[in-house]
Design a protein around this motif. Sequence first.
Motif, mmCIF file in Angstrom:
data_model
loop_
_atom_site.group_PDB
_atom_site.id
_atom_site.type_symbol
_atom_site.label_atom_id
_atom_site.label_comp_id
_atom_site.label_asym_id
_atom_site.label_seq_id
_atom_site.Cartn_x
_atom_site.Cartn_y
_atom_site.Cartn_z
ATOM 1 N N ILE A 1 -37.666 18.627 5.073
ATOM 2 C CA ILE A 1 -38.386 17.595 5.802
ATOM 3 C C ILE A 1 -38.795 18.173 7.147
ATOM 4 O O ILE A 1 -38.040 18.925 7.771
ATOM 5 C CB ILE A 1 -37.520 16.323 5.970
ATOM 6 C CG1 ILE A 1 -38.318 15.211 6.638
ATOM 7 C CG2 ILE A 1 -36.230 16.615 6.743
ATOM 8 C CD1 ILE A 1 -37.586 13.868 6.663
ATOM 9 N N ALA A 2 -40.024 17.872 7.566
ATOM 10 C CA ALA A 2 -40.534 18.349 8.853
ATOM 11 C C ALA A 2 -41.181 17.183 9.586
ATOM 12 O O ALA A 2 -41.774 16.298 8.965
ATOM 13 C CB ALA A 2 -41.545 19.470 8.648
ATOM 14 N N CYS A 3 -41.087 17.189 10.916
ATOM 15 C CA CYS A 3 -41.646 16.090 11.699
ATOM 16 C C CYS A 3 -42.360 16.619 12.931
ATOM 17 O O CYS A 3 -42.109 17.715 13.412
ATOM 18 C CB CYS A 3 -40.547 15.103 12.113
ATOM 19 S SG CYS A 3 -39.342 15.781 13.276
ATOM 20 N N GLY B 1 -39.969 19.767 14.406
ATOM 21 C CA GLY B 1 -38.624 19.748 13.830
ATOM 22 C C GLY B 1 -38.663 19.968 12.336
ATOM 23 O O GLY B 1 -39.615 19.563 11.659
ATOM 24 N N ILE B 2 -37.621 20.618 11.805
ATOM 25 C CA ILE B 2 -37.544 20.870 10.373
ATOM 26 C C ILE B 2 -36.085 20.977 9.963
ATOM 27 O O ILE B 2 -35.238 21.417 10.743
ATOM 28 C CB ILE B 2 -38.305 22.162 9.991
ATOM 29 C CG1 ILE B 2 -38.313 22.345 8.466
ATOM 30 C CG2 ILE B 2 -37.727 23.376 10.704
ATOM 31 C CD1 ILE B 2 -39.239 23.442 7.991
ATOM 32 N N SER B 3 -35.794 20.559 8.720
ATOM 33 C CA SER B 3 -34.431 20.643 8.217
ATOM 34 C C SER B 3 -34.439 20.757 6.699
ATOM 35 O O SER B 3 -35.234 20.085 6.036
ATOM 36 C CB SER B 3 -33.629 19.402 8.629
ATOM 37 O OG SER B 3 -32.305 19.447 8.119
ATOM 38 N N GLN C 1 -32.724 16.064 11.644
ATOM 39 C CA GLN C 1 -31.510 16.839 11.375
ATOM 40 C C GLN C 1 -30.703 16.182 10.259
ATOM 41 O O GLN C 1 -30.573 14.958 10.202
ATOM 42 C CB GLN C 1 -30.649 16.931 12.632
ATOM 43 C CG GLN C 1 -29.505 17.915 12.526
ATOM 44 C CD GLN C 1 -28.726 18.026 13.828
ATOM 45 O OE1 GLN C 1 -27.571 17.608 13.915
ATOM 46 N NE2 GLN C 1 -29.354 18.568 14.856
ATOM 47 N N LYS C 2 -30.177 17.026 9.382
ATOM 48 C CA LYS C 2 -29.260 16.559 8.349
ATOM 49 C C LYS C 2 -27.840 16.593 8.895
ATOM 50 O O LYS C 2 -27.498 17.422 9.737
ATOM 51 C CB LYS C 2 -29.365 17.448 7.108
ATOM 52 C CG LYS C 2 -28.445 17.023 5.970
ATOM 53 C CD LYS C 2 -28.469 18.031 4.836
ATOM 54 C CE LYS C 2 -27.466 17.638 3.750
ATOM 55 N NZ LYS C 2 -27.405 18.638 2.659
ATOM 56 N N GLY D 1 -34.780 21.146 20.052
ATOM 57 C CA GLY D 1 -33.505 21.840 19.938
ATOM 58 C C GLY D 1 -33.406 22.670 18.677
ATOM 59 O O GLY D 1 -32.331 23.155 18.327
ATOM 60 N N GLY D 2 -34.533 22.850 17.977
ATOM 61 C CA GLY D 2 -34.491 23.497 16.674
ATOM 62 C C GLY D 2 -34.939 24.936 16.638
ATOM 63 O O GLY D 2 -35.074 25.508 15.559
ATOM 64 N N ASN D 3 -35.162 25.550 17.802
ATOM 65 C CA ASN D 3 -35.689 26.915 17.777
ATOM 66 C C ASN D 3 -34.616 27.999 17.854
ATOM 67 O O ASN D 3 -34.936 29.181 17.965
ATOM 68 C CB ASN D 3 -36.721 27.122 18.891
ATOM 69 C CG ASN D 3 -36.161 26.843 20.269
ATOM 70 O OD1 ASN D 3 -34.972 26.605 20.427
ATOM 71 N ND2 ASN D 3 -37.029 26.850 21.260
#
Length: 340
Positions: free
Chosen positions: A289-291, A279-281, A318-319, A180-182
Motif C-alpha cells: 500500500i502506498a499513500c 509513504g509505503i508499506s 504503516q503496518k 518517516g519512511g526514508n
Amino acid sequence: MRKTVFQLIGMLSFVLLLQDVAAQKIQELPGKEGISFRGLSVVNDRLLWVSGNKGTVGRSTDGGKSFQWMTVKGHEKRDFRDIEAFDAVTAVILAVDSPGLILRTFDGGESWQEVYRDNRSGIFLDALHFRNKDEGMAVGDPIDGKILLLRTADGGRSWQPYPTAYPAPMEGEAFFAASGGNIVTLKKAETIFVSGGKQSRVFYAGQAFELPLKQGETSTGANAIALKHPNRKRGGRHWVVVGGDFAKDKERTGNICFTRDGGASWQQAAAPPQGYRSGISYVRGNQLIACGTSGVDWSRDGGRTWSLISPVGYHVVQKAKDGRAVYLAGGNGRIGKLIR
C-alpha cells in the motif's frame, strides 16, 4: 483451444485483480482537525501513536476508535515529523528545523525528556527508525558537507553521530521529512536510506546508487522505502521506493521504482501509483500500500502494477510491528485504517 485457455486464464486473472482491489478500503477514524500528521508508529493491531505540528502527539489503545491527545509542554510550536513507539507508555519523537530535537517519554506522554539537541544553523532532522527496542538510527539533511546520521543503542535515551562514512551528498540532495519512511535499520548495524531533491539515491553498505525516479528539483525524488524482508541480510532482495514530485502530486512519471536483487538493478512500475507518494508499506506477501497527498494505491504484485483505492490523501502508512493492522495519517488531522 490453447488460445481459448489462455484467454480464459487472462480473464480470470483480471477478474481476481478487480476483486482484490475492490476489497481494499480506507476507513476514516477520529482525528484532530487542523493538525498535519506525518509521524506514525503502529505497535500492534490496537496500539498506535501519531505525531504532527503544533507540538501534537496522539495515542490510541483501542485500534483508533478513540485517541488521547497531548501537546508537548514547551514545544507547542514544534513540528514532530516522526515517532517511534515501543509500548503504551514509551515513545521517541523527532522535531524538524532548528534546533534539532529528539524527545522521549516513559509515562505515556505525560512528560517528555530531551535526549538530543543540535543548535547548529541549518540543522534539519528528517526521520528515525528502530530495528528493536534498543537500537535505532536517525537521518537529517546534509550539514557541513556531510550526511547527518545519528545512532542510539539504549532505546533512544542517548544519541551519538554514526561513525561509518557514506559518500558525500551531491548538490541539491537532501532527505524529505515527509513520512518517516526514508530510513530502515537492519541487522548488524546496517541501514538503508533514500534521498531526494535535485539528486535521488539509495544508500546502503557504505555506498550510494542513483534511483530511476524523477529528480532535478527541490520537490522531487525518493520519499520512502519498503523492504519485504527487513530481517534478512541487507533487507532481503525486494525493495520498493516511492516519491515523485510533491509540487505536482498527480503526476505519475518517476514516482516509483523497485528492485528484486537487493539494489543491484532497478525497475519502474508498468502501472505506477496515481501521483506523488510519500509513504509505503508491505502488507502481506507481495501486497503493498502506498499513500500521498493525492490518494492511496494498492499493489498485489510486488510493486509492478498499482490501482487507486482512495482519492483521499495521506502522508504516511504503516503496518503493525506485531499484528496485521495497517493505519494511515495525513493532513488536517486525518487518520485512517485499511479494511480488507
